[in-house]
Motif scaffolding. Structure first.
Motif, short mmCIF file in Angstrom:
data_model
loop_
_atom_site.label_atom_id
_atom_site.label_comp_id
_atom_site.label_asym_id
_atom_site.label_seq_id
_atom_site.Cartn_x
_atom_site.Cartn_y
_atom_site.Cartn_z
N ARG A 232 1.00 -1.12 -0.15
CA ARG A 232 -0.09 -0.03 0.08
C ARG A 232 0.97 1.35 -0.18
O ARG A 232 1.97 1.21 0.40
CB ARG A 232 -0.91 -0.13 1.14
N PRO A 233 0.46 2.50 -0.42
CA PRO A 233 1.26 3.56 -0.60
C PRO A 233 1.53 4.29 0.74
O PRO A 233 2.55 5.17 0.64
CB PRO A 233 0.47 4.43 -1.49
N ASP A 234 0.85 3.80 1.95
CA ASP A 234 1.26 4.57 3.02
C ASP A 234 2.35 3.63 4.05
O ASP A 234 2.62 3.78 4.78
CB ASP A 234 0.25 4.49 4.12
N VAL A 235 2.96 2.69 3.07
CA VAL A 235 3.95 1.86 3.73
C VAL A 235 5.26 2.02 2.73
O VAL A 235 5.31 2.10 1.44
CB VAL A 235 3.60 0.44 3.63
N SER A 236 6.60 2.29 3.46
CA SER A 236 7.73 2.46 2.54
C SER A 236 8.36 1.28 2.23
O SER A 236 9.08 1.29 1.27
CB SER A 236 8.74 3.35 3.28
N GLU A 237 8.12 0.31 2.87
CA GLU A 237 8.78 -1.12 2.51
C GLU A 237 8.02 -2.29 3.17
O GLU A 237 7.31 -2.28 4.00
CB GLU A 237 10.16 -1.11 3.23
N LYS A 238 8.03 -3.45 2.17
CA LYS A 238 7.49 -4.54 2.38
C LYS A 238 8.15 -5.80 2.19
O LYS A 238 8.77 -5.72 1.03
CB LYS A 238 6.03 -4.77 2.02
N LYS A 239 8.68 -6.71 3.17
CA LYS A 239 9.45 -7.78 2.80
C LYS A 239 8.85 -9.18 3.08
O LYS A 239 8.07 -9.32 4.05
CB LYS A 239 10.49 -7.80 3.69
N GLU A 240 8.87 -9.95 2.11
CA GLU A 240 8.46 -11.30 2.13
C GLU A 240 9.54 -12.31 1.72
O GLU A 240 9.91 -12.55 0.68
CB GLU A 240 7.23 -11.95 1.48
N GLY A 241 10.32 -13.00 2.74
CA GLY A 241 11.33 -13.87 2.25
C GLY A 241 12.43 -13.11 1.83
O GLY A 241 12.99 -11.91 2.26
N ARG A 242 12.81 -13.55 0.65
CA ARG A 242 13.80 -12.69 -0.28
C ARG A 242 13.32 -11.75 -1.07
O ARG A 242 14.46 -10.88 -1.80
CB ARG A 242 14.72 -13.88 -1.29
N PHE A 243 12.25 -11.36 -1.07
CA PHE A 243 11.83 -10.30 -1.95
C PHE A 243 11.15 -9.20 -1.18
O PHE A 243 10.51 -9.23 -0.03
CB PHE A 243 10.18 -10.86 -2.84
N THR A 244 11.69 -7.81 -1.56
CA THR A 244 11.23 -6.86 -0.99
C THR A 244 10.68 -5.77 -1.86
O THR A 244 11.16 -5.61 -3.03
CB THR A 244 12.33 -6.21 -0.13
N ILE A 245 9.72 -5.04 -1.29
CA ILE A 245 9.23 -3.73 -2.24
C ILE A 245 9.72 -2.76 -1.30
O ILE A 245 9.40 -2.47 -0.24
CB ILE A 245 7.62 -3.77 -2.44
N ASN B 256 8.48 4.69 -2.78
CA ASN B 256 8.66 6.17 -2.78
C ASN B 256 7.49 6.95 -3.29
O ASN B 256 7.23 7.13 -4.39
CB ASN B 256 10.03 6.40 -3.29
N LYS B 257 6.68 7.21 -2.36
CA LYS B 257 5.41 8.02 -2.49
C LYS B 257 5.64 9.31 -3.29
O LYS B 257 5.16 9.62 -4.45
CB LYS B 257 4.67 8.07 -1.27
N SER B 258 6.59 10.28 -2.82
CA SER B 258 7.01 11.47 -2.98
C SER B 258 7.55 11.54 -4.48
O SER B 258 7.26 12.15 -5.39
CB SER B 258 7.75 12.21 -2.47
N ALA B 259 8.20 10.44 -4.79
CA ALA B 259 8.79 10.16 -6.31
C ALA B 259 8.00 9.51 -7.17
O ALA B 259 8.15 9.41 -8.33
CB ALA B 259 10.17 9.66 -6.07
N LYS B 260 6.60 8.78 -6.67
CA LYS B 260 5.84 8.08 -7.35
C LYS B 260 6.68 6.88 -8.04
O LYS B 260 6.64 6.67 -9.22
CB LYS B 260 5.12 8.94 -8.46
N GLN B 261 7.52 6.19 -7.11
CA GLN B 261 8.42 5.20 -7.67
C GLN B 261 8.27 4.13 -6.69
O GLN B 261 8.05 4.33 -5.39
CB GLN B 261 9.89 5.74 -7.76
N PHE B 262 8.43 2.63 -7.18
CA PHE B 262 8.56 1.60 -6.43
C PHE B 262 9.48 0.53 -6.94
O PHE B 262 9.38 0.69 -8.20
CB PHE B 262 7.15 1.10 -5.92
N SER B 263 9.92 -0.31 -6.31
CA SER B 263 10.83 -1.20 -6.81
C SER B 263 10.75 -2.56 -6.23
O SER B 263 10.50 -2.72 -4.86
CB SER B 263 12.31 -0.70 -6.76
N LEU B 264 11.27 -3.65 -6.97
CA LEU B 264 11.29 -4.96 -6.34
C LEU B 264 12.72 -5.36 -6.16
O LEU B 264 13.52 -5.45 -6.92
CB LEU B 264 10.61 -5.86 -7.29
N HIS B 265 13.38 -5.71 -4.98
CA HIS B 265 14.29 -6.30 -4.87
C HIS B 265 14.40 -7.90 -4.46
O HIS B 265 13.54 -8.22 -3.69
CB HIS B 265 15.12 -5.56 -3.64
#
Lengths: 114, 113
Positions: free
Chosen positions: A51-64, A67-76
């Motif tokens: 959700r956009p009110d969360v800056s990071e979410k991690k599940e095992g080896r996968f992390t989202i 960055n709401k201000s930049a309107k960007q998100f990434s998968l690591h």
């Protein structure tokens, strides 16, 4: 007009490395951001979402990272494995009443070399 | 386990033919979707349905129509197939909340000659 821009189009990573896929969106009304994983010959399947009110979410080896201000998100993907080789799609959902809209990025083909 | 099945994995049709792609889900989902997937273009929404006999246009509805007479079944119709409709077609379903996961079928590879 492409509302969700995904990069890179393809990515090659060595086993054990970190895979990073980036997405940018334009519509600030989007309120949910899922990632889907697709193996050859299969339909996409939900991997992780944020959700956009969360800056990071991690599940095992996968992390989202979000960055709401930049309107960007990434998968690591940490400690990438050959079994992670697949196409990854970011997506953005607008769910205002009956006006439901889900927009996918164009996808990233990830290859993890052994 | 949610299961979304599509009537054919591979289909070859001729230009001008009427083509039916069928999708069935077994989890009583309210929402059903049809996408097409093309290399470099990702997944593009053709139509979706949020209830029986209800439908909404997606991003690329031109040349397609849909039918949802029963909750579990959603059909995509190509009224007069054209070569530019050669693609992978994916059906998906989900519960009514838009934040719920979409469950995809395996896809139908349609070739229009």
């Amino acid at each position: 007009q492409q509302q969700v821009k995904q990069s890179p189009q393809s990515l090659i990573v060595q086993k054990g490395g970190i895979s990073i896929i980036n997405c940018a969106y334009e519509n600030t009304a989007f309120d949910y951001f899922p990632w889907y994983q697709q193996f050859p010959g299969k339909g996409p399947a939900l991997l992780i979402a944020i959700r956009p009110d969360v800056s990071e979410k991690k599940e095992g080896r996968f992390t989202i990272s979000f960055n709401k201000s930049a309107k960007q998100f990434s998968l690591h993907i940490m400690d990438s494995q050959p079994g992670d080789s697949a196409t990854y799609f970011c997506a953005a959902i607008f769910s205002g009443g009956s006006n439901y809209k889900l927009t996918f990025g164009k996808g990233t083909l990830l290859t993890v070399n052994p | 386990d949610v299961k979304v099945t599509q009537s054919s994995r591979y289909l070859v049709k001729r230009t001008g033919e009427k083509v039916f792609l069928e999708c069935v889900q077994d989890m009583d989902h309210e929402n059903m979707f049809w996408y097409r997937q093309d290399p470099g273009l990702g997944l593009r929404l053709i139509y979706f349905s949020y209830d029986v006999k209800m439908k909404e246009k997606g991003d690329i509805p031109e040349g397609y129509s849909v039918s949802r007479e029963k909750k579990e079944r959603f059909s995509l119709i190509l009224e007069s197939a054209s070569t530019n409709q050669t693609s992978m077609y994916l059906c998906a379903s989900s519960l009514v909340n838009p934040h719920n996961e979409q469950f995809f079928g395996p896809g139908t590879r349609l070739t229009v000659l």
